[in-house]
Design a protein around this motif. Structure first.
Motif, short mmCIF file in Angstrom:
data_model
loop_
_atom_site.label_atom_id
_atom_site.label_comp_id
_atom_site.label_asym_id
_atom_site.label_seq_id
_atom_site.Cartn_x
_atom_site.Cartn_y
_atom_site.Cartn_z
N MET A 50 -6.69 20.59 13.41
CA MET A 50 -7.87 19.95 13.33
C MET A 50 -7.77 18.52 14.02
SD MET A 50 -9.50 20.76 9.26
CE MET A 50 -7.78 20.44 8.41
N LYS A 51 -6.53 17.98 13.69
CA LYS A 51 -6.53 16.67 14.50
C LYS A 51 -6.32 16.78 15.91
CE LYS A 51 -2.53 13.49 14.88
NZ LYS A 51 -1.91 13.73 15.77
N GLU A 52 -5.80 17.95 16.20
CA GLU A 52 -5.61 18.05 17.91
C GLU A 52 -6.99 18.45 18.40
OE1 GLU A 52 -3.69 21.60 20.64
OE2 GLU A 52 -2.39 20.79 19.21
N GLU A 53 -7.74 19.28 17.92
CA GLU A 53 -9.00 19.54 18.41
C GLU A 53 -10.09 18.54 18.43
OE1 GLU A 53 -11.66 22.27 19.95
OE2 GLU A 53 -9.81 22.80 19.25
N LEU A 54 -9.92 17.40 17.28
CA LEU A 54 -11.20 16.47 17.25
C LEU A 54 -10.67 15.12 17.82
CD1 LEU A 54 -12.65 17.35 13.83
CD2 LEU A 54 -13.46 17.85 15.67
N GLY A 55 -9.07 14.91 17.86
CA GLY A 55 -8.65 13.85 18.62
C GLY A 55 -8.63 12.85 17.67
N MET A 56 -8.63 13.04 16.34
CA MET A 56 -8.64 12.04 15.17
C MET A 56 -7.21 11.78 14.68
SD MET A 56 -11.62 13.99 12.88
CE MET A 56 -11.33 12.95 11.54
N SER A 57 -7.05 10.53 14.15
CA SER A 57 -5.83 10.06 13.59
C SER A 57 -5.32 10.96 12.24
CB SER A 57 -5.89 8.69 13.33
OG SER A 57 -6.55 8.33 12.11
N LYS A 58 -4.11 10.88 12.19
CA LYS A 58 -3.56 11.90 10.92
C LYS A 58 -4.34 11.18 9.61
CE LYS A 58 -0.08 14.54 9.38
NZ LYS A 58 0.36 15.57 9.90
N THR A 59 -4.38 9.88 9.55
CA THR A 59 -4.92 9.20 8.44
C THR A 59 -6.69 9.56 8.24
OG1 THR A 59 -3.35 7.63 8.62
CG2 THR A 59 -5.32 7.01 7.32
N SER A 60 -7.21 9.47 9.49
CA SER A 60 -8.61 9.94 9.46
C SER A 60 -9.02 11.23 8.97
CB SER A 60 -9.22 9.33 10.59
OG SER A 60 -10.64 9.48 10.73
N MET A 61 -8.20 12.17 9.83
CA MET A 61 -8.30 13.45 9.33
C MET A 61 -8.03 13.78 7.87
SD MET A 61 -8.75 16.28 10.30
CE MET A 61 -8.87 16.11 12.17
N SER A 62 -7.06 13.42 7.23
CA SER A 62 -6.59 13.38 5.79
C SER A 62 -7.61 12.93 4.87
CB SER A 62 -5.15 12.58 5.60
OG SER A 62 -4.77 13.05 4.31
N THR A 63 -8.23 11.59 5.35
CA THR A 63 -9.36 11.08 4.37
C THR A 63 -10.49 11.90 4.56
OG1 THR A 63 -8.42 8.77 4.82
CG2 THR A 63 -10.56 9.11 4.05
N SER A 64 -10.89 12.61 5.91
CA SER A 64 -12.00 13.47 5.64
C SER A 64 -11.96 14.72 5.01
CB SER A 64 -12.36 13.69 7.36
OG SER A 64 -12.65 12.56 8.11
N VAL A 65 -10.63 15.40 5.21
CA VAL A 65 -10.41 16.53 4.44
C VAL A 65 -10.57 16.27 2.90
CG1 VAL A 65 -8.66 18.57 3.64
CG2 VAL A 65 -9.18 17.67 6.31
N ARG A 66 -9.86 14.82 2.36
CA ARG A 66 -9.83 14.89 0.96
C ARG A 66 -11.39 14.71 0.47
NH1 ARG A 66 -5.95 11.98 1.09
NH2 ARG A 66 -6.90 10.17 1.66
#
Length: 180
Positions: A50-66
């Protein structure tokens, strides 16, 4: 290939619309884009994918998933042989709607009701004092009346939310059969 570009553009258009819509309900646009990505994915995705596809930071990705997990909009799934956590959307959009609104509304109702009930208790204490000026007593009584009306409104909202949780609302607004 032109067909692939059209497919990607149409998906991007829907993902952007989902992100904007979710933003209206207090969900970050990045979480909305993540939800859109999972919606179009034909398989569960890892955080790295998901991080690779959206170009988001790991922190932002983790926060969004949570955030999406907390709202019961996505779920963690298990795939044999896969060591990383995988995520997918919950397919029942009706249940997602019920979950989202009941979570958000209950939180708002609880905060507002609690503040109003404490305020009413303070105002009742204030008007019980025989030495307060009459104009203060009148304003306090008017405030109590306004707060009581709002408490009645929150009671109605709680009953509405109950009808979402029990699905009684579907007796009044049924889900259309896909064959219709």
């Amino acid at each position: 290939m032109k067909e692939n570009e059209i497919l990607e553009r149409t998906r991007t258009m829907v993902i952007d619309a989902i992100a904007q819509n979710m933003n209206l309900y207090g969900i970050t646009p990045s979480a909305g884009r993540l939800y859109g990505l999972l919606f179009f994915s034909d398989k569960p995705l890892t955080l790295d994918e998901m991080k690779e596809e959206l170009g988001m930071s790991k922190t932002s990705m983790s926060t969004s998933v949570r955030s999406l997990l907390d709202l019961n909009m996505v779920e963690k799934v298990w795939v044999k042989g896969e060591r990383k956590d995988l995520y997918t959307i919950k397919e029942d959009w009706y249940q997602c709607f019920f979950d989202f609104f009941t979570i958000k509304w209950r939180t708002a109702i609880t905060m507002n009701s609690s503040a109003m009930e404490k305020s009413m208790a303070n105002l009742k204490e204030l008007i019980a004092d025989p030495n307060i000026p009459e104009d203060i007593r009148e304003h306090a009584l008017m405030d109590i009346k306004k707060l009581e009306e709002r408490i009645d409104y929150y009671d109605w909202q709680n009953r509405l939310i109950d009808s979402f949780e029990t699905k009684e609302i579907l007796n009044f607004i049924p889900i259309k059969d896909k064959k219709e």
